[in-house]
Design a protein around this motif. Structure first.
Motif, PDB file in Angstrom:
ATOM      1  N   VAL A  30       0.856  -1.195   0.000  1.00 25.87           N
ATOM      2  CA  VAL A  30       0.000   0.000   0.000  1.00 25.87           C
ATOM      3  C   VAL A  30       0.892   1.247   0.000  1.00 25.87           C
ATOM      4  CG1 VAL A  30      -0.297   0.189   2.525  1.00 25.87           C
ATOM      5  CG2 VAL A  30      -2.047   1.073   1.004  1.00 25.87           C
ATOM      6  N   ASN A  44      -8.638   5.474  -4.650  1.00 19.61           N
ATOM      7  CA  ASN A  44      -8.167   5.344  -3.262  1.00 19.61           C
ATOM      8  C   ASN A  44      -9.151   4.551  -2.416  1.00 19.61           C
ATOM      9  OD1 ASN A  44      -5.603   6.597  -3.003  1.00 19.61           O
ATOM     10  ND2 ASN A  44      -6.569   8.567  -3.342  1.00 19.61           N
ATOM     11  N   MET A  51      -7.171  -3.249   0.742  1.00 18.82           N
ATOM     12  CA  MET A  51      -6.192  -3.410   1.824  1.00 18.82           C
ATOM     13  C   MET A  51      -6.895  -3.818   3.120  1.00 18.82           C
ATOM     14  SD  MET A  51      -3.467  -3.009   0.379  1.00 18.82           S
ATOM     15  CE  MET A  51      -2.509  -3.319   1.841  1.00 18.82           C
ATOM     16  N   GLN A  55      -6.510  -7.147   5.268  1.00 21.58           N
ATOM     17  CA  GLN A  55      -6.058  -6.994   6.658  1.00 21.58           C
ATOM     18  C   GLN A  55      -6.975  -7.740   7.621  1.00 21.58           C
ATOM     19  OE1 GLN A  55      -7.158  -4.636   9.344  1.00 21.58           O
ATOM     20  NE2 GLN A  55      -5.367  -5.019  10.644  1.00 21.58           N
ATOM     21  N   MET A  89      -7.117  -2.058  12.276  1.00 23.27           N
ATOM     22  CA  MET A  89      -6.767  -1.480  10.975  1.00 23.27           C
ATOM     23  C   MET A  89      -6.061  -0.123  11.167  1.00 23.27           C
ATOM     24  SD  MET A  89      -9.185  -0.060   7.940  1.00 23.27           S
ATOM     25  CE  MET A  89      -9.953   1.017   9.118  1.00 23.27           C
ATOM     26  N   ARG A  92      -2.626  -0.714  12.650  1.00 22.68           N
ATOM     27  CA  ARG A  92      -1.708  -1.189  11.602  1.00 22.68           C
ATOM     28  C   ARG A  92      -1.341  -0.044  10.667  1.00 22.68           C
ATOM     29  NH1 ARG A  92       1.726  -5.081  10.670  1.00 22.68           N
ATOM     30  NH2 ARG A  92       0.320  -6.830  10.914  1.00 22.68           N
ATOM     31  N   SER A  93      -2.328   0.797  10.341  1.00 21.56           N
ATOM     32  CA  SER A  93      -2.046   1.941   9.461  1.00 21.56           C
ATOM     33  C   SER A  93      -1.044   2.883  10.135  1.00 21.56           C
ATOM     34  CB  SER A  93      -3.343   2.704   9.153  1.00 21.56           C
ATOM     35  OG  SER A  93      -4.241   1.885   8.439  1.00 21.56           O
ATOM     36  N   ILE A 113      -2.317  10.629   1.576  1.00 19.27           N
ATOM     37  CA  ILE A 113      -3.442  10.261   2.439  1.00 19.27           C
ATOM     38  C   ILE A 113      -4.353  11.465   2.640  1.00 19.27           C
ATOM     39  CG2 ILE A 113      -4.127   9.435   4.738  1.00 19.27           C
ATOM     40  CD1 ILE A 113      -1.319   8.020   4.769  1.00 19.27           C
ATOM     41  N   SER A 116      -6.569  11.903  -0.269  1.00 24.73           N
ATOM     42  CA  SER A 116      -7.103  10.632  -0.796  1.00 24.73           C
ATOM     43  C   SER A 116      -8.615  10.649  -1.018  1.00 24.73           C
ATOM     44  CB  SER A 116      -6.775   9.511   0.188  1.00 24.73           C
ATOM     45  OG  SER A 116      -7.425   9.806   1.421  1.00 24.73           O
ATOM     46  N   ILE A 118     -10.614  11.373   1.840  1.00 31.44           N
ATOM     47  CA  ILE A 118     -11.132  11.358   3.205  1.00 31.44           C
ATOM     48  C   ILE A 118     -11.562  12.778   3.554  1.00 31.44           C
ATOM     49  CG2 ILE A 118     -10.491  11.024   5.632  1.00 31.44           C
ATOM     50  CD1 ILE A 118      -8.283   9.112   4.536  1.00 31.44           C
ATOM     51  N   TYR A 130      -1.996   8.888  14.482  1.00 25.41           N
ATOM     52  CA  TYR A 130      -0.785   8.388  13.817  1.00 25.41           C
ATOM     53  C   TYR A 130       0.464   9.008  14.434  1.00 25.41           C
ATOM     54  CZ  TYR A 130      -3.801   6.408  10.164  1.00 25.41           C
ATOM     55  OH  TYR A 130      -4.742   5.687   9.462  1.00 25.41           O
ATOM     56  N   HIS A 208     -15.835   5.771  12.797  1.00 27.32           N
ATOM     57  CA  HIS A 208     -15.505   5.098  11.526  1.00 27.32           C
ATOM     58  C   HIS A 208     -16.660   4.968  10.555  1.00 27.32           C
ATOM     59  CE1 HIS A 208     -14.369   1.798   8.801  1.00 27.32           C
ATOM     60  NE2 HIS A 208     -13.306   2.568   8.736  1.00 27.32           N
ATOM     61  N   MET A 211     -17.262   8.034   8.838  1.00 29.91           N
ATOM     62  CA  MET A 211     -16.099   8.323   7.980  1.00 29.91           C
ATOM     63  C   MET A 211     -16.349   7.736   6.601  1.00 29.91           C
ATOM     64  SD  MET A 211     -12.798   7.195  10.117  1.00 29.91           S
ATOM     65  CE  MET A 211     -11.981   8.172  11.343  1.00 29.91           C
ATOM     66  N   TRP A 215     -16.728   9.524   2.538  1.00 27.87           N
ATOM     67  CA  TRP A 215     -15.618   9.530   1.573  1.00 27.87           C
ATOM     68  C   TRP A 215     -16.110  10.227   0.313  1.00 27.87           C
ATOM     69  CZ3 TRP A 215     -10.897   6.621   2.501  1.00 27.87           C
ATOM     70  CH2 TRP A 215      -9.950   6.795   1.486  1.00 27.87           C
TER      71      TRP A 215
HETATM   72  O1  LIG Z   1     -11.169   3.872   7.325  1.00 26.63           O
HETATM   73  C1  LIG Z   1     -10.592   4.885   6.921  1.00 26.63           C
HETATM   74  C2  LIG Z   1     -11.341   6.087   6.659  1.00 26.63           C
HETATM   75  C3  LIG Z   1     -10.996   7.244   7.334  1.00 26.63           C
HETATM   76  C4  LIG Z   1     -11.709   8.387   7.092  1.00 26.63           C
HETATM   77  C5  LIG Z   1     -12.772   8.386   6.146  1.00 26.63           C
HETATM   78  C6  LIG Z   1     -13.090   7.195   5.477  1.00 26.63           C
HETATM   79  C7  LIG Z   1     -12.360   6.039   5.740  1.00 26.63           C
HETATM   80  C8  LIG Z   1      -9.128   4.877   6.662  1.00 26.63           C
HETATM   81  C9  LIG Z   1      -8.365   3.808   7.128  1.00 26.63           C
HETATM   82  C10 LIG Z   1      -6.994   3.763   6.901  1.00 26.63           C
HETATM   83  C11 LIG Z   1      -6.383   4.815   6.254  1.00 26.63           C
HETATM   84  C12 LIG Z   1      -4.949   4.752   6.045  1.00 26.63           C
HETATM   85  N1  LIG Z   1      -4.056   5.257   6.888  1.00 26.63           N
HETATM   86  C13 LIG Z   1      -2.835   4.948   6.377  1.00 26.63           C
HETATM   87  C14 LIG Z   1      -1.558   5.208   6.866  1.00 26.63           C
HETATM   88  C15 LIG Z   1      -0.462   4.755   6.154  1.00 26.63           C
HETATM   89  C16 LIG Z   1      -0.633   4.048   4.931  1.00 26.63           C
HETATM   90  C17 LIG Z   1      -1.937   3.784   4.437  1.00 26.63           C
HETATM   91  C18 LIG Z   1      -2.998   4.229   5.174  1.00 26.63           C
HETATM   92  N2  LIG Z   1      -4.354   4.148   5.004  1.00 26.63           N
HETATM   93  C19 LIG Z   1      -5.114   3.523   3.901  1.00 26.63           C
HETATM   94  C20 LIG Z   1      -4.790   2.055   3.879  1.00 26.63           C
HETATM   95  O2  LIG Z   1      -4.732   1.442   2.808  1.00 26.63           O
HETATM   96  N3  LIG Z   1      -4.531   1.467   5.075  1.00 26.63           N
HETATM   97  C21 LIG Z   1      -4.241   0.045   5.160  1.00 26.63           C
HETATM   98  C22 LIG Z   1      -2.885  -0.097   5.837  1.00 26.63           C
HETATM   99  C23 LIG Z   1      -2.569  -1.554   6.151  1.00 26.63           C
HETATM  100  C24 LIG Z   1      -3.678  -2.191   6.943  1.00 26.63           C
HETATM  101  C25 LIG Z   1      -5.027  -2.071   6.243  1.00 26.63           C
HETATM  102  C26 LIG Z   1      -5.374  -0.616   5.945  1.00 26.63           C
HETATM  103  C27 LIG Z   1      -4.894   4.246   2.571  1.00 26.63           C
HETATM  104  C28 LIG Z   1      -5.949   3.784   1.561  1.00 26.63           C
HETATM  105  C29 LIG Z   1      -5.827   4.531   0.244  1.00 26.63           C
HETATM  106  C30 LIG Z   1      -5.945   6.022   0.455  1.00 26.63           C
HETATM  107  C31 LIG Z   1      -4.890   6.501   1.441  1.00 26.63           C
HETATM  108  C32 LIG Z   1      -4.980   5.750   2.766  1.00 26.63           C
HETATM  109  C33 LIG Z   1      -7.133   5.876   5.751  1.00 26.63           C
HETATM  110  C34 LIG Z   1      -8.502   5.896   5.966  1.00 26.63           C
END
Ligand SMILES: O=C(c1ccccc1)c1ccc(-c2nc3ccccc3n2[C@H](C(=O)NC2CCCCC2)C2CCCCC2)cc1
Length: 233
Positions: A30, A44, A51, A55, A89, A92-93, A113, A116, A118, A130, A208, A211, A215
């Protein structure tokens, strides 16, 4: 003295969890993908659902290796997975973002991000979390145990046998406490700070569902597994 020492059986216990955590290390693809280019909100969202789906599958395998988990009531096993999936999740992120990367890569990743799709209002709480995880500089064992502690949270919705979950979480917390003392000797409050992150994590859990629907795009398609675990559609 013996209070601080990690015993032989605790070492063995920890090895099971850390090996399982590393075996199920989400491929950093990712990060590679996001560093390549800025995708559209639609792309995205698809990347996130892909992802997140993989996960969840990884999380189930990791959880099955937690000593004692499979001997819990089956419905409680589901309740614990369901209750912790979103937190796992985000955890892990956060760990992906706090991974040491070549100069400038973290900034680019953050940018990707932020753009993206969000919605703004979730960006702050998400990045605050984070940042707070990044500042802890957790070692891998701490990451693995913190994830296991998160999964074994007794007070998830619909968990019936709380004491049985507490009995599994306690030894996990004891090993984590010793690990923190071992790896962060000059920070006596490190363990407490680590557990404080789990409280912050719950707030992200709370946001969440809204959230996801926020999107910036019209039709959100989820995989069947995410519909199950994220309570959407
Ligand atoms: O649920 C989320 C959300 C939040 C706000 C509004 C809507 C949904 C929501 C949840 C994780 C992240 C998020 N924070 C990240 C930090 C670092 C790197 C990537 C990250 N991501 C996403 C991702 O793929 N996460 C993986 C990572 C491995 C484990 C499974 C999940 C991408 C997806 C592509 C676009 C950009 C971010 C970003 C967002």
């Amino acid at each position: 003295k013996e209070k601080a020492e990690i015993t032989k059986e605790q070492q063995a216990f920890m090895k099971v969890i850390v090996d399982s955590y590393n075996r199920h290390q989400i491929p950093q693809d990712v990060t590679k993908k996001l560093l390549q280019e800025q995708y559209s909100a639609e792309e995205n969202f698809i990347l996130l659902t892909e992802m997140a789906t993989s996960q969840v599958q990884v999380l189930v395998e990791f959880t099955k290796n937690i000593p004692g988990f499979l001997s819990l009531d089956h419905e409680d096993q589901i309740a614990l997975l369901k209750g912790s999936a979103v937190e796992a999740m985000f955890l892990r992120s956060a760990q992906v973002l706090s991974t040491k990367m070549p100069n400038g890569h973290t900034e680019v990743l953050e940018e990707r991000i932020r753009n993206s799709g969000i919605s703004e209002e979730f960006m702050t709480p998400m990045f605050n979390f984070y940042k707070s995880i990044g500042k802890l500089h957790m070692v891998q064992e701490e990451q693995a145990l913190l994830t296991a502690v998160t999964i074994l949270t007794p007070d998830r919705p619909f968990v019936k046998d709380h004491p049985a979950v507490e009995r599994l979480q306690e030894p996990m917390l004891e090993v984590l406490r010793k690990l923190c003392a071992l790896h962060h000797p000059r920070e006596p409050q490190y363990f407490a700070r680590l557990l404080g992150r789990l409280t912050e994590l719950r707030t992200l859990n709370h946001y969440h569902t809204e959230m996801l629907t926020s999107w910036r795009m019209n039709d959100q398609k989820f995989t069947p597994l995410l519909c199950e675990i994220w309570d959407v559609q």
